[in-house]
Design an enzyme around this catalytic site. Structure first.
Site, PDB file in Angstrom:
ATOM      1  N   GLY A   1       0.823  -1.218   0.000  1.00  0.00           N
ATOM      2  CA  GLY A   1       0.000   0.000   0.000  1.00  0.00           C
ATOM      3  C   GLY A   1       0.854   1.264   0.000  1.00  0.00           C
TER       4      GLY A   1
ATOM      5  N   ARG B   1      -1.552   8.705   3.972  1.00  0.00           N
ATOM      6  CA  ARG B   1      -1.823   9.581   5.116  1.00  0.00           C
ATOM      7  C   ARG B   1      -0.581   9.913   5.941  1.00  0.00           C
ATOM      8  NH1 ARG B   1      -6.691   5.966   7.255  1.00  0.00           N
ATOM      9  NH2 ARG B   1      -5.732   4.518   5.773  1.00  0.00           N
TER      10      ARG B   1
ATOM     11  N   THR C   1      -6.276  -5.414  -1.109  1.00  0.00           N
ATOM     12  CA  THR C   1      -5.639  -6.417  -0.259  1.00  0.00           C
ATOM     13  C   THR C   1      -5.849  -7.835  -0.807  1.00  0.00           C
ATOM     14  OG1 THR C   1      -7.632  -6.269   1.111  1.00  0.00           O
ATOM     15  CG2 THR C   1      -5.695  -5.086   1.895  1.00  0.00           C
TER      16      THR C   1
ATOM     17  N   ASP D   1       1.715  -2.597   8.619  1.00  0.00           N
ATOM     18  CA  ASP D   1       1.541  -1.354   9.383  1.00  0.00           C
ATOM     19  C   ASP D   1       0.839  -1.588  10.722  1.00  0.00           C
ATOM     20  OD1 ASP D   1      -0.989  -1.911   8.446  1.00  0.00           O
ATOM     21  OD2 ASP D   1      -1.370   0.100   7.652  1.00  0.00           O
TER      22      ASP D   1
ATOM     23  N   GLY E   1     -13.086  -1.844   8.411  1.00  0.00           N
ATOM     24  CA  GLY E   1     -14.114  -2.771   7.951  1.00  0.00           C
ATOM     25  C   GLY E   1     -14.862  -3.301   9.170  1.00  0.00           C
TER      26      GLY E   1
ATOM     27  N   ALA F   1      51.705  25.551  30.115  1.00  0.00           N
ATOM     28  CA  ALA F   1      50.428  26.174  29.768  1.00  0.00           C
ATOM     29  C   ALA F   1      50.585  26.966  28.478  1.00  0.00           C
ATOM     30  CB  ALA F   1      49.962  27.081  30.902  1.00  0.00           C
TER      31      ALA F   1
HETATM   32  C1  UD1 Z   1      -8.088  -3.010   5.625  1.00  0.00           C
HETATM   33  C2  UD1 Z   1      -9.310  -3.928   5.598  1.00  0.00           C
HETATM   34  C3  UD1 Z   1     -10.297  -3.472   6.662  1.00  0.00           C
HETATM   35  C4  UD1 Z   1      -9.617  -3.477   8.020  1.00  0.00           C
HETATM   36  C5  UD1 Z   1      -8.340  -2.653   7.988  1.00  0.00           C
HETATM   37  C6  UD1 Z   1      -7.586  -2.860   9.276  1.00  0.00           C
HETATM   38  C7  UD1 Z   1      -9.603  -4.636   3.279  1.00  0.00           C
HETATM   39  C8  UD1 Z   1     -10.381  -4.478   2.045  1.00  0.00           C
HETATM   40  N1  UD1 Z   1      -9.940  -3.859   4.296  1.00  0.00           N
HETATM   41  O1  UD1 Z   1      -8.521  -1.704   5.305  1.00  0.00           O
HETATM   42  O2  UD1 Z   1     -11.442  -4.336   6.679  1.00  0.00           O
HETATM   43  O3  UD1 Z   1     -10.517  -2.977   9.006  1.00  0.00           O
HETATM   44  O4  UD1 Z   1      -7.481  -3.055   6.914  1.00  0.00           O
HETATM   45  O5  UD1 Z   1      -6.474  -2.015   9.363  1.00  0.00           O
HETATM   46  O6  UD1 Z   1      -8.733  -5.481   3.343  1.00  0.00           O
HETATM   47  N2  UD1 Z   1      -2.056  -3.309   0.882  1.00  0.00           N
HETATM   48  C9  UD1 Z   1      -1.426  -3.988  -0.132  1.00  0.00           C
HETATM   49  N3  UD1 Z   1      -1.884  -3.839  -1.407  1.00  0.00           N
HETATM   50  C10 UD1 Z   1      -2.960  -3.050  -1.693  1.00  0.00           C
HETATM   51  C11 UD1 Z   1      -3.591  -2.369  -0.648  1.00  0.00           C
HETATM   52  C12 UD1 Z   1      -3.127  -2.537   0.623  1.00  0.00           C
HETATM   53  O7  UD1 Z   1      -0.455  -4.698   0.114  1.00  0.00           O
HETATM   54  O8  UD1 Z   1      -3.312  -2.964  -2.869  1.00  0.00           O
HETATM   55  C13 UD1 Z   1      -1.553  -3.474   2.243  1.00  0.00           C
HETATM   56  C14 UD1 Z   1      -1.155  -2.157   2.884  1.00  0.00           C
HETATM   57  O9  UD1 Z   1       0.207  -1.872   2.652  1.00  0.00           O
HETATM   58  C15 UD1 Z   1      -1.433  -2.427   4.363  1.00  0.00           C
HETATM   59  C16 UD1 Z   1      -2.578  -3.421   4.327  1.00  0.00           C
HETATM   60  O10 UD1 Z   1      -2.568  -4.004   3.039  1.00  0.00           O
HETATM   61  O11 UD1 Z   1      -0.318  -3.015   4.996  1.00  0.00           O
HETATM   62  C17 UD1 Z   1      -3.924  -2.786   4.595  1.00  0.00           C
HETATM   63  O12 UD1 Z   1      -4.158  -1.813   3.600  1.00  0.00           O
HETATM   64  P1  UD1 Z   1      -4.922  -0.477   3.901  1.00  0.00           P
HETATM   65  O13 UD1 Z   1      -5.005   0.314   2.672  1.00  0.00           O
HETATM   66  O14 UD1 Z   1      -4.351   0.181   5.107  1.00  0.00           O
HETATM   67  O15 UD1 Z   1      -6.379  -1.096   4.200  1.00  0.00           O
HETATM   68  P2  UD1 Z   1      -7.527  -0.431   5.026  1.00  0.00           P
HETATM   69  O16 UD1 Z   1      -8.271   0.496   4.173  1.00  0.00           O
HETATM   70  O17 UD1 Z   1      -6.962   0.084   6.286  1.00  0.00           O
HETATM   71 MG    MG Z   2      -4.727   0.434   7.134  1.00  0.00          MG
END
Ligand code: UD1
Ligand code: MG
Length: 483
Positions: free
Chosen positions: A14, A18, A84, A109, A146, A429
């Protein structure tokens, strides 16, 4: 022991928008270790057969850091399809084709999640023979997460993302932590069916839960004991929240291990630091990197040490030090600056307003006051006078100063390197030492002092100095003792 039926997928592709940073989110440090380092260490602690990290944003920097932290981690590249679910597909593709065990998915994270919580999650998943087990948490404010949707009998039904949730669903306080265990075969099957037809136009991993459930598979959500365990770092407020919590745990751990820390709130200790029993850390002190503090040493107040070794019973006060070795019983500060390559021998001293660099002091050697000592070797038992400067840099090259054992150099000296002062030598000195001083010699090169009598009266008449001088000479004249 290796759990041959367990693979762990660490999501780190990701963007981390932010954080508003040039540094990828998962590389921001927490207690001296990148966020993802905490996650990788916890993952390894479970003894899985495979650890796969998924990367995309800042791919090379993140992949390089992951390999440095865990040489055995498999790097999987996510393609341009976001979400994800897609990330997990990429990770599954990187696993050996015959792997059909359980897959634990964690986020890069979420740094505070511990191995015990994860091991319990895997254990429960296996005992219940579930297709998927989600680690959930109940939060006062579930915004952004979620939500866990349960049916009338309380069983997990599906997960709905904030962006796609109805008003009723948004009122739910049980959230998906983003940590799950799946049986790999049904996970592969269902991921292939997940679309990007949602508010974010991403392939959601969370959609797999509803699909498994719809097929009659057993899926469960297990709430974490404490919600901070699953707290994610998405911005710098959450980063400092996590740092504060982790530091409090680290400090408490050292206190229980026998270290005196009277003011835990003002002491920061990296995860990589080690302290012996009966060490003491005073307020306002930061211990970083590979720093180690031996038994009975007292460090602080207001001291920052990076990659330093502090010997038994040493005393380090109001000091900034990097890559320095402080011998047993040595004394440093207050107000010392130890730069890389400083080695202070047993019972040595680097005192007040002293800067050292690339310098070795022998046992009992002292630089007590107001000095800069660089690129220097000082023998045992030698005392360097107050206000000594090593002129070690000629504008092009650095040169060394070598002072022997048991020497006594005078106040306000300059050692113009390269130069050698022999064993047992003295300097007067104010000496500017440009030539080697043989062992046992006294070096002086300050011109003999000449007093020009009545110079003030002649050259500064009418000044306060002239009046004071006139009064002093009148006193002297009327004083029979000195007359
Ligand atoms: C995700 C969950 C959400 C949960 C939350 C908890 C999904 C769809 N949603 O949302 O239900 O409550 O985490 O923190 O899974 N990442 C990738 N590839 C991507 C997108 C994200 O590897 O294409 C990784 C990010 O680097 C991160 C993790 O997945 O480590 C979560 O991604 P993030 O975008 O923070 O998901 P949330 O919107 O927080
Ligand atoms: Mg997150």
């Amino acid at each position: 022991m290796t759990d041959s039926r367990l693979a762990i997928i660490v999501l780190a592709a990701g963007q981390g928008t932010r954080m508003k940073s040039q540094t990828p989110k998962v590389l921001h440090p927490l207690a001296g270790v990148p966020l993802i380092g905490h996650v990788l260490a916890t993952a390894r602690a479970l003894g899985p057969a495979h650890v796969v990290a998924v990367v995309r944003h800042e791919r090379d920097r993140v992949a390089e850091a992951i390999s440095a932290l865990d040489a055995h981690a498999i790097i999987a590249d996510q393609d341009e399809i976001p979400g994800t679910g897609r990330a997990v597909e990429a990770a599954l593709a990187a696993l050996p084709a015959d792997f059909d065990g359980d897959v634990l998915v964690v986020s890069g994270d979420v740094p505070l999640l511990d191995a015990v919580t994860l091991a319990d999650l895997v254990d429960r998943h296996r005992r219940h023979e579930a297709a998927a087990t989600v680690l959930s948490a109940v939060l006062d404010d579930a915004t952004g997460y979620g939500r866990i949707v349960r049916n009338d009998s309380g069983a997990l039904d599906r997960i709905v993302e904030q962006k796609d949730a109805s008003e009723l669903e948004r009122a739910l306080t049980e959230i998906n932590s983003g940590t799950y265990v799946f049986r790999s075969a049904p996970l592969r099957d269902k991921l292939a069916l997940v679309s990007t037809d949602n508010a974010a136009q991403e392939k959601y991993l969370t959609d797999v839960i509803g699909l498994l459930r719809g097929d009659g598979h057993s899926v469960e959500a297990l709430p974490a004991g404490q919600s901070w365990l699953v707290a994610g770092v998405n911005d710098r407020v959450q980063l400092s929240d996590a740092a504060l919590r982790l530091n409090a745990m680290i400090v408490r751990g050292w206190q229980l291990a026998g270290v005196t820390i009277s003011d835990p709130a003002s002491v920061w200790i990296d995860r990589t630091v080690s302290l012996d029993e009966d060490a003491e850390v005073l307020p306002g002190t930061q211990l970083k990197g590979a720093t180690s503090i031996a038994r009975g040493a007292v460090v602080g107040p207001e001291t920052t040490l990076v990659d330093c070794e502090v010997g038994e019973g040493a005393r380090v006060s109001r000091t900034d030090g990097t890559l320095a070795v402080i011998g047993a019983g040595a004394s440093v500060g207050p107000f010392a600056y130890l730069r890389p390559g400083t080695v202070i021998g047993e019972k040595g001293k680097v005192g007040t307003f002293v800067e050292t660099k690339n310098t070795t002091l022998g046992a009992g050697a002292k630089v007590p006051h107001l000095s800069y000592i660089g690129d220097t070797t000082v023998g045992e038992g030698t005392n360097i006078g107050a206000g000594t400067i090593t002129a070690n840099y000629d504008g092009v090259n650095k040169h060394r100063t070598d002072v022997g054992a048991h020497a006594r150099t005078g106040s306000h000296n300059v050692f113009v390197a390269p130069v050698r002062i022999g064993d047992g030598a003295y300097t007067g000195a104010g000496t500017v030492v440009r030539k080697d001083v043989p062992a046992g010699a006294l070096a002086v090169n300050v011109a003999p002092q000449r007093n020009v009598e009545r110079w003030v009266a002649a050259n500064r008449p009418g000044t306060a100095a002239a009046e004071a001088a006139a009064a002093a000479s009148a006193d002297t004249e009327s004083d029979p003792e000195t007359a």
